[in-house]
Design a protein around this motif. Structure first.
Motif, PDB file in Angstrom:
ATOM      1  N   VAL A   1       3.473   7.286  -4.421  1.00 23.21           N
ATOM      2  CA  VAL A   1       4.135   6.439  -3.322  1.00 23.21           C
ATOM      3  C   VAL A   1       3.246   6.928  -2.526  1.00 23.21           C
ATOM      4  O   VAL A   1       3.210   5.890  -1.147  1.00 23.21           O
ATOM      5  N   ILE A   2       2.939   8.698  -1.774  1.00 22.35           N
ATOM      6  CA  ILE A   2       2.284   8.472  -0.109  1.00 22.35           C
ATOM      7  C   ILE A   2       1.088   7.722  -0.878  1.00 22.35           C
ATOM      8  O   ILE A   2       0.194   6.603   0.328  1.00 22.35           O
ATOM      9  N   ALA A   3       0.220   7.309  -1.822  1.00 19.94           N
ATOM     10  CA  ALA A   3      -1.190   6.723  -2.057  1.00 19.94           C
ATOM     11  C   ALA A   3      -1.294   5.742  -1.522  1.00 19.94           C
ATOM     12  O   ALA A   3      -2.147   4.882  -1.237  1.00 19.94           O
ATOM     13  N   ILE A   4      -0.365   4.470  -2.816  1.00 18.28           N
ATOM     14  CA  ILE A   4       0.015   3.337  -2.431  1.00 18.28           C
ATOM     15  C   ILE A   4       0.064   2.768  -1.344  1.00 18.28           C
ATOM     16  O   ILE A   4      -0.127   1.550  -0.833  1.00 18.28           O
ATOM     17  N   LEU A   5       0.945   4.211  -0.144  1.00 11.81           N
ATOM     18  CA  LEU A   5       1.533   3.041   1.013  1.00 11.81           C
ATOM     19  C   LEU A   5       0.536   3.148   1.703  1.00 11.81           C
ATOM     20  O   LEU A   5       0.419   2.599   2.749  1.00 11.81           O
ATOM     21  N   LEU A   6      -0.119   4.821   2.054  1.00 13.75           N
ATOM     22  CA  LEU A   6      -1.193   4.735   3.305  1.00 13.75           C
ATOM     23  C   LEU A   6      -2.536   4.992   3.063  1.00 13.75           C
ATOM     24  O   LEU A   6      -3.157   4.059   3.695  1.00 13.75           O
ATOM     25  N   ILE A   7      -2.780   5.071   1.328  1.00 17.52           N
ATOM     26  CA  ILE A   7      -4.517   4.500   1.413  1.00 17.52           C
ATOM     27  C   ILE A   7      -4.984   2.898   1.610  1.00 17.52           C
ATOM     28  O   ILE A   7      -6.014   3.394   2.541  1.00 17.52           O
ATOM     29  N   PRO A   8      -4.418   2.277   1.266  1.00 15.90           N
ATOM     30  CA  PRO A   8      -4.952   0.969   1.769  1.00 15.90           C
ATOM     31  C   PRO A   8      -4.887   0.875   3.269  1.00 15.90           C
ATOM     32  O   PRO A   8      -5.688  -0.094   3.820  1.00 15.90           O
ATOM     33  N   LEU A   9      -4.209   1.268   3.778  1.00 15.80           N
ATOM     34  CA  LEU A   9      -4.033   1.088   5.427  1.00 15.80           C
ATOM     35  C   LEU A   9      -5.029   1.911   5.966  1.00 15.80           C
ATOM     36  O   LEU A   9      -5.622   1.628   6.495  1.00 15.80           O
ATOM     37  N   GLN A  10      -5.486   3.435   5.837  1.00 20.19           N
ATOM     38  CA  GLN A  10      -6.278   4.006   5.870  1.00 20.19           C
ATOM     39  C   GLN A  10      -7.958   2.970   5.476  1.00 20.19           C
ATOM     40  O   GLN A  10      -9.249   3.130   6.521  1.00 20.19           O
ATOM     41  N   THR A  11      -8.142   2.640   3.796  1.00 21.11           N
ATOM     42  CA  THR A  11      -8.927   2.168   3.873  1.00 21.11           C
ATOM     43  C   THR A  11      -9.623   0.921   4.633  1.00 21.11           C
ATOM     44  O   THR A  11     -10.471   0.356   5.426  1.00 21.11           O
TER      45      THR A  11
END
Length: 312
Positions: free
Chosen positions: A139-149
């Protein structure tokens, strides 16, 4: 004409320097603190994870860059008075099919290469899967990583590339500068501390790969999809005690880290093959002009845009 999309905003040199200088200054301070600290980055990470858990640490690492994503978009829209669409692409609309194609292509390749490595080097990996912790990570990765990249793409391949191109009036300078700076942004990563500065070949090479894609395809879509897949699938698949993302991933790499051919193969073999695939699929031509040609003046660009509008 991706770089020329910057003409669609209100031009001002200072507007293009504020965000990059601020971010690179922050990175420089972070690097100075890293090399002068008596405690290694690996030890700091291990201590933080033992106190609050790896999922919480991941959120802490990602949040500043997630905020940065909205800062870049807000700066573009409010200060440059430029549309987010023109910061993203030279096409009439953002091509989501391109984003998803690059995402699933590189995601599939990442999964395949990881499974092959696990099969041939089983002693280097241990199963790290814990369903409840993995679901929280997902959940954390799917929500935040695309925004980070996306922050990194919009800052380097978007904001900086357009700004430098409009100033330099050529394409090669923004390509080189943004690619090198993108690589140097990772210099404080634990991987660099563990493997040495040779790993910068991979980071800078990745910057060139993403920059070439952006210029050849006249948009950020492919770079956005690739970068999101690269970080997301890595965070979910494999972790190690010496990487920037230490997560409750499916596997844990327990091998002794070393700098080998696996750093060079993506840059000099895999990335050129991917560029060839994209070139064939999207009909890329005029490589010399796209990568090294001049940037049109505002008058030339406006004339071409008006001609297109009249023909529509």
């Amino acid at each position: 004409m991706y770089i020329e999309q910057g003409y669609k905003g209100t031009i001002g040199l200072w507007k293009y320097f504020v965000l990059p200088i601020g971010f690179l200054g922050f990175m420089a301070i972070n690097y100075w603190l890293t090399i002068t600290s008596p405690v290694s980055t690996e030890e700091i990470m291990r201590d933080m994870i033992s106190k609050i858990g790896s999922n919480a640490v991941l959120v802490i690492l990602l949040l500043p860059l997630v905020v940065g994503f909205f800062v870049v978009l807000g700066w573009t829209y409010l200060v440059h008075q430029q549309s987010i669409k023109s910061l993203t692409t030279a096409r009439k609309n953002v091509d989501w099919k391109r984003i998803f194609f690059a995402f699933f292509l590189w995601g599939g390749i990442t999964v395949l290469l990881t499974l092959i490595d696990i099969y041939f080097s089983p002693d280097d990996y241990v199963l790290n899967f814990n369903l409840s912790k993995f679901l929280v990570l997902a959940v954390i990765a799917i929500l935040l990583i695309p925004l980070q990249t996306s922050f990194e793409e919009y800052l380097f391949r978007g904001h900086m590339m357009q700004g430098l191109g409009l100033v330099a009036k050529n394409r090669w300078l923004p390509l080189v500068v943004t690619s090198v700076l993108f690589g140097l942004m990772h210099i404080a990563n634990p991987e660099v501390e563990k493997l040495g500065y040779g790993i910068m070949v991979y980071y800078i090479g990745t910057g060139f790969f993403l920059g070439i894609m952006t210029l050849m395809d006249d948009g950020l879509e492919l770079a956005l999809g690739f970068h999101a897949a690269n970080n997301l699938f890595t965070a979910l698949l494999v972790t190690a005690d010496w990487t920037a993302f230490q997560t409750h991933s499916i596997y844990k790499d327990v091998s002794e880290p070393g700098l080998g051919w696996d750093v060079l193969i993506p840059v000099f073999v895999v990335f050129p093959i991917l560029l060839w695939v994209f070139a064939k699929k999207y009909g890329w031509k005029n490589w010399k002009e796209k990568l090294f040609g001049r940037v049109l003046s505002k008058e030339e660009f406006v004339a071409i845009e008006n001609e297109k509008a009249n023909m529509a």
